[in-house]
Design a protein around this motif. Structure first.
Motif, PDB file in Angstrom:
ATOM      1  N   MET A  83       2.690  11.556  11.143  1.00 35.01           N
ATOM      2  CA  MET A  83       1.564  10.624  11.100  1.00 35.01           C
ATOM      3  C   MET A  83       2.058   9.219  10.793  1.00 35.01           C
ATOM      4  O   MET A  83       1.602   8.234  11.402  1.00 35.01           O
ATOM      5  N   ALA A  84       2.988   9.114   9.842  1.00 33.79           N
ATOM      6  CA  ALA A  84       3.543   7.804   9.497  1.00 33.79           C
ATOM      7  C   ALA A  84       4.266   7.187  10.690  1.00 33.79           C
ATOM      8  O   ALA A  84       4.091   6.006  10.999  1.00 33.79           O
ATOM      9  N   VAL A  85       5.088   7.992  11.363  1.00 33.33           N
ATOM     10  CA  VAL A  85       5.787   7.500  12.557  1.00 33.33           C
ATOM     11  C   VAL A  85       4.770   6.993  13.580  1.00 33.33           C
ATOM     12  O   VAL A  85       4.917   5.906  14.162  1.00 33.33           O
ATOM     13  N   ASN A  86       3.721   7.777  13.798  1.00 28.82           N
ATOM     14  CA  ASN A  86       2.720   7.414  14.806  1.00 28.82           C
ATOM     15  C   ASN A  86       1.943   6.153  14.434  1.00 28.82           C
ATOM     16  O   ASN A  86       1.443   5.448  15.310  1.00 28.82           O
ATOM     17  N   ALA A  87       1.855   5.884  13.112  1.00 30.37           N
ATOM     18  CA  ALA A  87       1.156   4.684  12.644  1.00 30.37           C
ATOM     19  C   ALA A  87       2.088   3.493  12.480  1.00 30.37           C
ATOM     20  O   ALA A  87       1.629   2.391  12.158  1.00 30.37           O
ATOM     21  N   GLY A  88       3.387   3.707  12.661  1.00 28.63           N
ATOM     22  CA  GLY A  88       4.354   2.623  12.533  1.00 28.63           C
ATOM     23  C   GLY A  88       4.635   2.225  11.097  1.00 28.63           C
ATOM     24  O   GLY A  88       4.972   1.071  10.821  1.00 28.63           O
ATOM     25  N   VAL A  89       4.505   3.193  10.153  1.00 25.47           N
ATOM     26  CA  VAL A  89       4.765   2.891   8.751  1.00 25.47           C
ATOM     27  C   VAL A  89       5.935   3.733   8.237  1.00 25.47           C
ATOM     28  O   VAL A  89       6.249   4.788   8.789  1.00 25.47           O
ATOM     29  N   ASP A  90       6.570   3.257   7.171  1.00 25.65           N
ATOM     30  CA  ASP A  90       7.647   4.014   6.534  1.00 25.65           C
ATOM     31  C   ASP A  90       7.085   5.252   5.846  1.00 25.65           C
ATOM     32  O   ASP A  90       5.917   5.295   5.458  1.00 25.65           O
ATOM     33  N   ALA A  91       7.957   6.247   5.660  1.00 23.12           N
ATOM     34  CA  ALA A  91       7.536   7.478   4.993  1.00 23.12           C
ATOM     35  C   ALA A  91       8.640   7.985   4.087  1.00 23.12           C
ATOM     36  O   ALA A  91       9.829   7.801   4.356  1.00 23.12           O
ATOM     37  N   VAL A  92       8.214   8.648   3.008  1.00 22.61           N
ATOM     38  CA  VAL A  92       9.107   9.392   2.129  1.00 22.61           C
ATOM     39  C   VAL A  92       8.645  10.842   2.141  1.00 22.61           C
ATOM     40  O   VAL A  92       7.464  11.129   1.910  1.00 22.61           O
ATOM     41  N   GLY A  93       9.577  11.752   2.406  1.00 20.96           N
ATOM     42  CA  GLY A  93       9.266  13.173   2.356  1.00 20.96           C
ATOM     43  C   GLY A  93       9.595  13.741   0.989  1.00 20.96           C
ATOM     44  O   GLY A  93      10.564  13.320   0.354  1.00 20.96           O
ATOM     45  N   VAL A  94       8.767  14.690   0.536  1.00 24.16           N
ATOM     46  CA  VAL A  94       9.053  15.388  -0.720  1.00 24.16           C
ATOM     47  C   VAL A  94       9.215  16.868  -0.404  1.00 24.16           C
ATOM     48  O   VAL A  94       8.353  17.477   0.225  1.00 24.16           O
ATOM     49  N   SER A  95      10.337  17.434  -0.815  1.00 23.56           N
ATOM     50  CA  SER A  95      10.668  18.799  -0.409  1.00 23.56           C
ATOM     51  C   SER A  95      10.288  19.848  -1.436  1.00 23.56           C
ATOM     52  O   SER A  95      10.667  21.011  -1.309  1.00 23.56           O
ATOM     53  N   TYR A  96       9.503  19.465  -2.451  1.00 18.15           N
ATOM     54  CA  TYR A  96       9.057  20.438  -3.450  1.00 18.15           C
ATOM     55  C   TYR A  96       7.694  21.034  -3.117  1.00 18.15           C
ATOM     56  O   TYR A  96       7.140  21.800  -3.897  1.00 18.15           O
ATOM     57  N   GLY A  97       7.138  20.678  -1.945  1.00 13.73           N
ATOM     58  CA  GLY A  97       5.812  21.150  -1.565  1.00 13.73           C
ATOM     59  C   GLY A  97       5.852  22.237  -0.505  1.00 13.73           C
ATOM     60  O   GLY A  97       6.515  23.255  -0.677  1.00 13.73           O
TER      61      GLY A  97
ATOM     62  N   MET B 125      -5.256   1.178   6.227  1.00 13.48           N
ATOM     63  CA  MET B 125      -4.669  -0.166   6.347  1.00 13.48           C
ATOM     64  C   MET B 125      -5.717  -1.194   6.719  1.00 13.48           C
ATOM     65  O   MET B 125      -5.714  -2.324   6.211  1.00 13.48           O
ATOM     66  N   GLU B 126      -6.641  -0.816   7.603  1.00 12.71           N
ATOM     67  CA  GLU B 126      -7.704  -1.743   7.987  1.00 12.71           C
ATOM     68  C   GLU B 126      -8.610  -2.056   6.806  1.00 12.71           C
ATOM     69  O   GLU B 126      -8.962  -3.218   6.563  1.00 12.71           O
ATOM     70  N   GLU B 127      -8.996  -1.027   6.051  1.00 10.61           N
ATOM     71  CA  GLU B 127      -9.891  -1.244   4.913  1.00 10.61           C
ATOM     72  C   GLU B 127      -9.276  -2.137   3.860  1.00 10.61           C
ATOM     73  O   GLU B 127      -9.954  -3.005   3.275  1.00 10.61           O
ATOM     74  N   LEU B 128      -7.978  -1.950   3.604  1.00  6.75           N
ATOM     75  CA  LEU B 128      -7.311  -2.699   2.535  1.00  6.75           C
ATOM     76  C   LEU B 128      -6.572  -3.933   3.040  1.00  6.75           C
ATOM     77  O   LEU B 128      -5.935  -4.646   2.258  1.00  6.75           O
ATOM     78  N   VAL B 129      -6.640  -4.171   4.345  1.00  7.72           N
ATOM     79  CA  VAL B 129      -6.036  -5.346   4.983  1.00  7.72           C
ATOM     80  C   VAL B 129      -4.542  -5.423   4.660  1.00  7.72           C
ATOM     81  O   VAL B 129      -4.047  -6.399   4.087  1.00  7.72           O
ATOM     82  N   VAL B 130      -3.849  -4.348   5.015  1.00  7.00           N
ATOM     83  CA  VAL B 130      -2.405  -4.263   4.810  1.00  7.00           C
ATOM     84  C   VAL B 130      -1.749  -3.929   6.139  1.00  7.00           C
ATOM     85  O   VAL B 130      -2.219  -3.063   6.874  1.00  7.00           O
ATOM     86  N   GLU B 131      -0.654  -4.607   6.449  1.00 12.21           N
ATOM     87  CA  GLU B 131       0.068  -4.382   7.699  1.00 12.21           C
ATOM     88  C   GLU B 131       0.919  -3.111   7.616  1.00 12.21           C
ATOM     89  O   GLU B 131       1.339  -2.702   6.520  1.00 12.21           O
ATOM     90  N   PRO B 132       1.216  -2.503   8.770  1.00 14.85           N
ATOM     91  CA  PRO B 132       2.073  -1.307   8.763  1.00 14.85           C
ATOM     92  C   PRO B 132       3.414  -1.525   8.069  1.00 14.85           C
ATOM     93  O   PRO B 132       3.906  -0.627   7.376  1.00 14.85           O
TER      94      PRO B 132
ATOM     95  N   LEU C 128       0.836  -1.194   0.000  1.00 16.68           N
ATOM     96  CA  LEU C 128       0.000   0.000   0.000  1.00 16.68           C
ATOM     97  C   LEU C 128       0.873   1.246   0.000  1.00 16.68           C
ATOM     98  O   LEU C 128       1.753   1.386   0.859  1.00 16.68           O
ATOM     99  N   ILE C 129       0.626   2.143  -0.947  1.00 16.34           N
ATOM    100  CA  ILE C 129       1.306   3.432  -1.005  1.00 16.34           C
ATOM    101  C   ILE C 129       0.257   4.515  -0.826  1.00 16.34           C
ATOM    102  O   ILE C 129      -0.693   4.605  -1.608  1.00 16.34           O
ATOM    103  N   VAL C 130       0.427   5.327   0.218  1.00 17.17           N
ATOM    104  CA  VAL C 130      -0.532   6.376   0.555  1.00 17.17           C
ATOM    105  C   VAL C 130       0.097   7.734   0.256  1.00 17.17           C
ATOM    106  O   VAL C 130       1.216   8.009   0.699  1.00 17.17           O
ATOM    107  N   PHE C 131      -0.628   8.560  -0.460  1.00 20.96           N
ATOM    108  CA  PHE C 131      -0.153   9.889  -0.806  1.00 20.96           C
ATOM    109  C   PHE C 131      -0.940  10.949  -0.051  1.00 20.96           C
ATOM    110  O   PHE C 131      -2.165  10.858   0.080  1.00 20.96           O
ATOM    111  N   ASP C 132      -0.246  11.975   0.403  1.00 24.08           N
ATOM    112  CA  ASP C 132      -0.890  13.235   0.712  1.00 24.08           C
ATOM    113  C   ASP C 132      -1.321  13.842  -0.622  1.00 24.08           C
ATOM    114  O   ASP C 132      -0.841  13.438  -1.683  1.00 24.08           O
TER     115      ASP C 132
END
Length: 218
Positions: free
Chosen positions: A174-188, A152-159, A7-11
């Motif tokens: 938010m990613a840290v608090n959810a226990g998932v990896d994160a990638v930051g983008v500095s163009y925003g 994650m619950e809806e799509l049945v994917v682990e952190p 699962l890849i989640v985007f802002d």
């Protein structure tokens, strides 16, 4: 190559849509409408990604709670008057289509309202590619982990099999608090030195660099 994530989640704002400047202008114009001190660009940019009421309260601390509805109305007036002119960052449609065809679940976790995100998804033409989305008016605002947990619950994917991508420290925390990896983008919205204060697996400075990182690491 085996997938690292399922699962890849985007802002949305500042990550897929080039909207940070428009949000800043709308916060400043709404403040002026209500006769309140107008936040500078840095302060207004910092709150991008939060739920709208939380963002306005932090950007304009002089705002009395009783005036939150008026402030929200003025902000939406200014933002919606020109949001149809906002563009996705170059390369976003091709990247999202490639990921969808590659078998990843795709999600959105955004500070936008449900009405605002649905409007943006329809205007962008990307709605068909996302398997699940969550908005700030359906959940706790970032950096609370609730939006990611719900996806994650809806799509049945682990952190451990989930990746969050965003342009603010609120996204990364938010990613840290959810226990998932994160990638930051500095163009925003937030500068790289700010993003570096929150743990992430990578920080990239362009949409092209993000696309390449995902192709090699996701």
């Amino acid at each position: 190559m085996a997938k690292r994530y399922d699962l890849i989640v985007f802002d949305w704002d500042g990550t897929l849509l080039d909207s940070a400047a428009a949000i800043v202008r709308s916060i400043q114009a709404a403040s002026q409408d209500l006769g309140l001190p107008v936040p500078d660009d840095v302060r207004a940019r910092h709150v991008i990604g939060l739920g709208l009421q939380d963002a306005l309260a932090h950007a304009v601390p002089e705002l009395p709670p009783c005036d939150y509805p008026r402030m929200v109305e003025r902000y939406r007036h200014h933002y919606l008057s020109s949001d149809h002119e906002l563009m996705l960052f170059d390369g976003v449609p091709a990247m999202i289509e490639r990921l969808a065809q590659g078998g990843w679940f795709l999600g959105v976790a955004t500070g936008k309202s449900r009405q605002g995100l649905d409007r943006a998804l329809a205007h962008s033409g990307l709605g068909e590619y996302f398997d699940a989305t969550r908005c700030a008016d359906e959940s706790f605002s970032k950096p609370h982990p609730a939006m990611l947990e719900a996806l994650m619950e809806e799509l049945v994917v682990e952190p451990a099999r989930t990746l969050m991508i965003g342009d603010t420290t609120h996204d990364l925390q938010m990613a840290v608090n959810a226990g998932v990896d994160a990638v930051g983008v500095s163009y925003g919205a937030h500068p790289p030195e700010g993003l570096a204060t929150v743990p992430s697996v990578a920080c990239v400075d362009s949409l092209g660099a993000l696309d390449r990182w995902l192709a090699q690491n996701a």
